[in-house]
Design an enzyme around this catalytic site. Sequence first.
Site, mmCIF file in Angstrom:
data_model
loop_
_atom_site.group_PDB
_atom_site.id
_atom_site.type_symbol
_atom_site.label_atom_id
_atom_site.label_comp_id
_atom_site.label_asym_id
_atom_site.label_seq_id
_atom_site.Cartn_x
_atom_site.Cartn_y
_atom_site.Cartn_z
ATOM 1 N N GLY A 1 0.793 -1.217 0.000
ATOM 2 C CA GLY A 1 0.000 0.000 0.000
ATOM 3 C C GLY A 1 0.828 1.271 0.000
ATOM 4 O O GLY A 1 0.304 2.370 -0.156
ATOM 5 N N SER B 1 -3.062 2.310 9.507
ATOM 6 C CA SER B 1 -2.965 2.453 8.049
ATOM 7 C C SER B 1 -3.980 1.589 7.317
ATOM 8 O O SER B 1 -3.938 1.486 6.084
ATOM 9 C CB SER B 1 -1.572 2.025 7.603
ATOM 10 O OG SER B 1 -1.353 0.667 8.003
ATOM 11 N N PHE B 2 -4.889 0.981 8.063
ATOM 12 C CA PHE B 2 -5.824 -0.034 7.564
ATOM 13 C C PHE B 2 -6.399 0.243 6.175
ATOM 14 O O PHE B 2 -6.496 -0.654 5.344
ATOM 15 C CB PHE B 2 -6.970 -0.161 8.576
ATOM 16 C CG PHE B 2 -8.113 -1.039 8.156
ATOM 17 C CD1 PHE B 2 -8.016 -2.422 8.253
ATOM 18 C CD2 PHE B 2 -9.294 -0.494 7.659
ATOM 19 C CE1 PHE B 2 -9.076 -3.237 7.881
ATOM 20 C CE2 PHE B 2 -10.350 -1.308 7.280
ATOM 21 C CZ PHE B 2 -10.242 -2.686 7.394
ATOM 22 N N THR C 1 6.207 -6.514 7.750
ATOM 23 C CA THR C 1 6.637 -5.584 8.798
ATOM 24 C C THR C 1 6.195 -6.009 10.200
ATOM 25 O O THR C 1 6.356 -5.243 11.144
ATOM 26 C CB THR C 1 6.060 -4.172 8.531
ATOM 27 O OG1 THR C 1 4.630 -4.272 8.478
ATOM 28 C CG2 THR C 1 6.579 -3.607 7.229
ATOM 29 N N THR D 1 13.055 -8.217 1.773
ATOM 30 C CA THR D 1 14.478 -8.418 1.455
ATOM 31 C C THR D 1 14.802 -9.868 1.108
ATOM 32 O O THR D 1 15.871 -10.134 0.574
ATOM 33 C CB THR D 1 15.374 -7.990 2.635
ATOM 34 O OG1 THR D 1 15.081 -8.814 3.774
ATOM 35 C CG2 THR D 1 15.151 -6.537 2.994
ATOM 36 N N ARG E 1 -1.105 15.071 9.835
ATOM 37 C CA ARG E 1 0.297 15.437 9.637
ATOM 38 C C ARG E 1 0.474 16.325 8.407
ATOM 39 O O ARG E 1 1.218 17.296 8.422
ATOM 40 C CB ARG E 1 1.168 14.193 9.516
ATOM 41 C CG ARG E 1 2.639 14.539 9.489
ATOM 42 C CD ARG E 1 3.503 13.315 9.517
ATOM 43 N NE ARG E 1 3.028 12.349 8.527
ATOM 44 C CZ ARG E 1 3.629 11.205 8.260
ATOM 45 N NH1 ARG E 1 4.717 10.868 8.934
ATOM 46 N NH2 ARG E 1 3.155 10.381 7.356
ATOM 47 N N TYR F 1 3.526 4.766 22.363
ATOM 48 C CA TYR F 1 3.520 5.400 21.053
ATOM 49 C C TYR F 1 3.593 6.913 21.272
ATOM 50 O O TYR F 1 2.617 7.521 21.729
ATOM 51 C CB TYR F 1 2.237 5.006 20.327
ATOM 52 C CG TYR F 1 2.211 5.251 18.840
ATOM 53 C CD1 TYR F 1 2.291 4.190 17.947
ATOM 54 C CD2 TYR F 1 2.086 6.534 18.317
ATOM 55 C CE1 TYR F 1 2.243 4.396 16.573
ATOM 56 C CE2 TYR F 1 2.045 6.747 16.949
ATOM 57 C CZ TYR F 1 2.119 5.674 16.085
ATOM 58 O OH TYR F 1 2.077 5.883 14.719
#
Lengths: 575, 575
Positions: free
Chosen positions: B131, B197-198, B209, B262, B403, B464
């Site tokens: 995404g 980020s859904f 990740t 990777t 942001r 967080y």
Amino acid sequence: MKWWGWGDPGKVFPAERTPALWPWAKHRLGIDQEELIPPVARESIRLRRPRICAGLLEKLGAVLAADQISSDDEERLLHSYGKSYPDLLRVRRGEIPFPPDLVVFPKSHGEVEAIVRAVASLEVELIPFGGGTNIVGGINPGASERTIVTLSLRRMGRLLSLDAESGLATIEAGATGPEIEESLAERGFSLGHYPDSFEYSTLGGWIATRSAGMQSDAYGRIEDLLVSVKLVTAAGTIATRTVPASSAGPDLNRLVLGSEGTFGVITEATVRVHPVPPARDVRGYLLRSFEDGVAALHEIRRSSAVPNLMRLQDANETELIFVMKTPGGGLKALLHRLFGRCLRARGYKRPSLLIVGFEGTPADVQNRRKAVRPILRRHGALPLGQRAGESWSKEKYDIPYLRDFMMDYGCMVDVAETSCTWGRVLPLYYRAVAAGELQFKSNGLKGYVSCHISHTYPTGACLYFTYASRQIPGHEIDHYYGYKRLFTRLFLHNGAALTHHHAVGLEHLPWMEEEIAPAGLDALRAVKASLDPEGIFNPGKCLPPEPVRESDARERSREWRTPSSVPSPSPQPTR
Amino acid sequence: MKWWGWGDPGKVFPAERTPALWPWAKHRLGIDQEELIPPVARESIRLRRPRICAGLLEKLGAVLAADQISSDDEERLLHSYGKSYPDLLRVRRGEIPFPPDLVVFPKSHGEVEAIVRAVASLEVELIPFGGGTNIVGGINPGASERTIVTLSLRRMGRLLSLDAESGLATIEAGATGPEIEESLAERGFSLGHYPDSFEYSTLGGWIATRSAGMQSDAYGRIEDLLVSVKLVTAAGTIATRTVPASSAGPDLNRLVLGSEGTFGVITEATVRVHPVPPARDVRGYLLRSFEDGVAALHEIRRSSAVPNLMRLQDANETELIFVMKTPGGGLKALLHRLFGRCLRARGYKRPSLLIVGFEGTPADVQNRRKAVRPILRRHGALPLGQRAGESWSKEKYDIPYLRDFMMDYGCMVDVAETSCTWGRVLPLYYRAVAAGELQFKSNGLKGYVSCHISHTYPTGACLYFTYASRQIPGHEIDHYYGYKRLFTRLFLHNGAALTHHHAVGLEHLPWMEEEIAPAGLDALRAVKASLDPEGIFNPGKCLPPEPVRESDARERSREWRTPSSVPSPSPQPTR
């Protein structure tokens, strides 16, 4: 541990308390004339002399005290085999071609590091050894030109620290189940990891083999309980960090879990612990059939109230459990009373015994029991009460002694375990039992195949098969591997796991490439080559020997070998 | 996605609905004169021409249709960056030194295999792209002589199969959160993985990740939900087996989880799903302090009734949430009423907002709510009711747009997340906030530092942090990295994780060796070298470039590089 069998040398299977067992077994396995085949006398066993390479004793002597280094035959014999059926077959005959040359007993993480550094430049193999309960050959030395040093963690059993607030205990890897629970209980905590080998197996062994315990449905497998670990490798120590969760690359804990001593020595681990549960409730139930039991387990597992323990025995295994009970014993007496109430007439002709257990706060136990009860009722579970459950709990650690008893009478007894998704459970069960029975028949034997479900997951369950027959004199090993191959291939062909909690060792090597794909196997071999470039650690286990390659860097790996008795892959049995 | 910021190009942060926000932010950040610094005009951006190595288009053309291969500037721009703060700083200025040369859009696992085979012999790099929401540089191309091909999984979003009995869904890796939930909902199921980020992130990205979602406390992180996965590597495809549990060596799923593209391309995964929960209950509470909230979370987490969701905001973050509410809105109106009832007088002067949510059957939700309620009450939680919870739920996916809004006004806004054991939570919180504020002060800035706890575990929690200040014109990037280093070193020095769910990418590379030990890093590099001997896949990410070695086999890895903007390890800030 006995050198020739399971457990405490002062203890054998309590046959006198189970007078019905052997007559039943004789009938079941078609044994007319019984013959005792005891282990050879200890005195008749001569081990080859220890082969100690130059410089080894000096280097070890610089880091260990004299009583931490043993070339004594008793120790070498005890560290020659685990407890697999082929291990016991051989050791009972006194066949010990590859004893370790030396056994060392470090007392701390630092000493393990010192040992690994000390032997780094020598022609030595190191085999990490916990409780020696492995049943896939995971700690067996093999043919080698090098000096074989078994590194026993027997003297590393301490609880190092306890973080009560976070529910974390740091424990040395050589701690056995009872040592762990006792030291934690003094502080009011419990780990709650109870594999069948609990009395002897160790934290490090559990991690190395991705162990599951009887209450793993609730507390998680050892991989779920492990938060951080120290692994001493030839390339340095990896100490993973004690954090609740991370996304800093692939999880190294999970590389250590299941590594079976081939990457290095697990010396310490930090694991999740919980307060000693004040309440406990274990009960037995009878189901009309294994199928009814599976349906009940499936429904319970997918509800929100999961018991700590559910163990469902099929009719054959239930029969064995009934037979093992003394007439005056809890379960048997109870069943006699129940049978008197026309159990058969109500459809429980070949019943399946289900044990359901809870641990926790009284309120938690009560809430979960209340949620599970209607599900059990819906599937026809007949409550046998707490005595049946407690009786099972009390005797569960005696079962491993039974195999020695049967072997004394010339019987083959072994187990095969796997896991599969819910939809595959019954098809796999039918096929495995049918294939086992067919193979017994084609070998001209009366055999016994039973199954229990020992662990459940939201997605599926662990099926644990037990099979037994007379041995075929002169062909004991080949006979055994015929069944090993049969069950293993059947598991793989039916979408089930190569092994659910017994690990790979030597016994499952032939199927590892199929299990994890050539690229997956190569990736793990690359980890091995990186952490253990000289191939010192537990050679030949877990990762099957790689085909010889041109790369010089991997020259050493050519020396890895599989003992000749390990079966090579074979086609699926004709059915 | 916008090329210059978060989300839907047709949507911006709904500033008109939050009139109090900007005046508050100006005051908080000491901004006297506001200045709009919008992204450069799209037309002003000129990407370098695609550098296509010989044979590449022919080989790709043999396996893909023309509309699956793009060298179009729009696509290349969209695939040049993720959504980290430095990414956005650069892209808003039109600084795109390393766009991919080509973007390809395979439609199936088979096509991905064909692409990997096709480019194997060419001078090409492959960057798997889901995404594009990564905020650690995980999908950014870098300086390279090779042709950079971004492999977008946008067209691989199908639900391939559903095993309702076992609760398993097999889904293509390019499926976004909404695609997954919608296709599962049609069959009555849900995955329940809701990262911030859904709306844009994908299943493959979550796996790559080690993502955590808002309800991971109940359903587990993506690593707990993953049962099997297909990874296409240069050495062949690894397809792990769909079994509930296994002990066949180290778990390969866990090598794929966190591998950040990777090792190869994740194409499909089988994940645990559950029936769409019929009941849902999300409520807000006010705690007198963050400390009271932490104590409540700790107690709840260690009870047997864990909510699906607990998010505890400290006073600063609670203040922001209050400010963001429109006067007529649910939470604000409610708080106005509550404040009217002398909240302050009762000790809620700088309150902490806690959101608690449950999902499940009505009985399950009710039971857990009932168990949690007395704990909340004991810690002084003031119920704000369901409207506050629903209001939070509705607006949670708008936060990333904030942001961009702040950056339009020349502000730095970023986040730093970690996890630590319960005993470390408050000390780390105090130190991080103090260190952040001190650094703002020493830079002559008024800064904002807030914290929320987004995930809890039996052993600890995820902290967080959000921090913001004016940008320092001409030094925006360095300024940012000053804080990035500050927080990261502070996490590591305080026994907390390098990252809890944002992964490594480029941003966390400098600390990876410290995080997983040199031997651990080498072991993962060895996996990389085994699966990707030519270093084709996502070079330079996750595993920091290894020191140059003599081995020929690793020659290619010398070409890996870290863009110069990535900070090198620095000493802990003086405090």
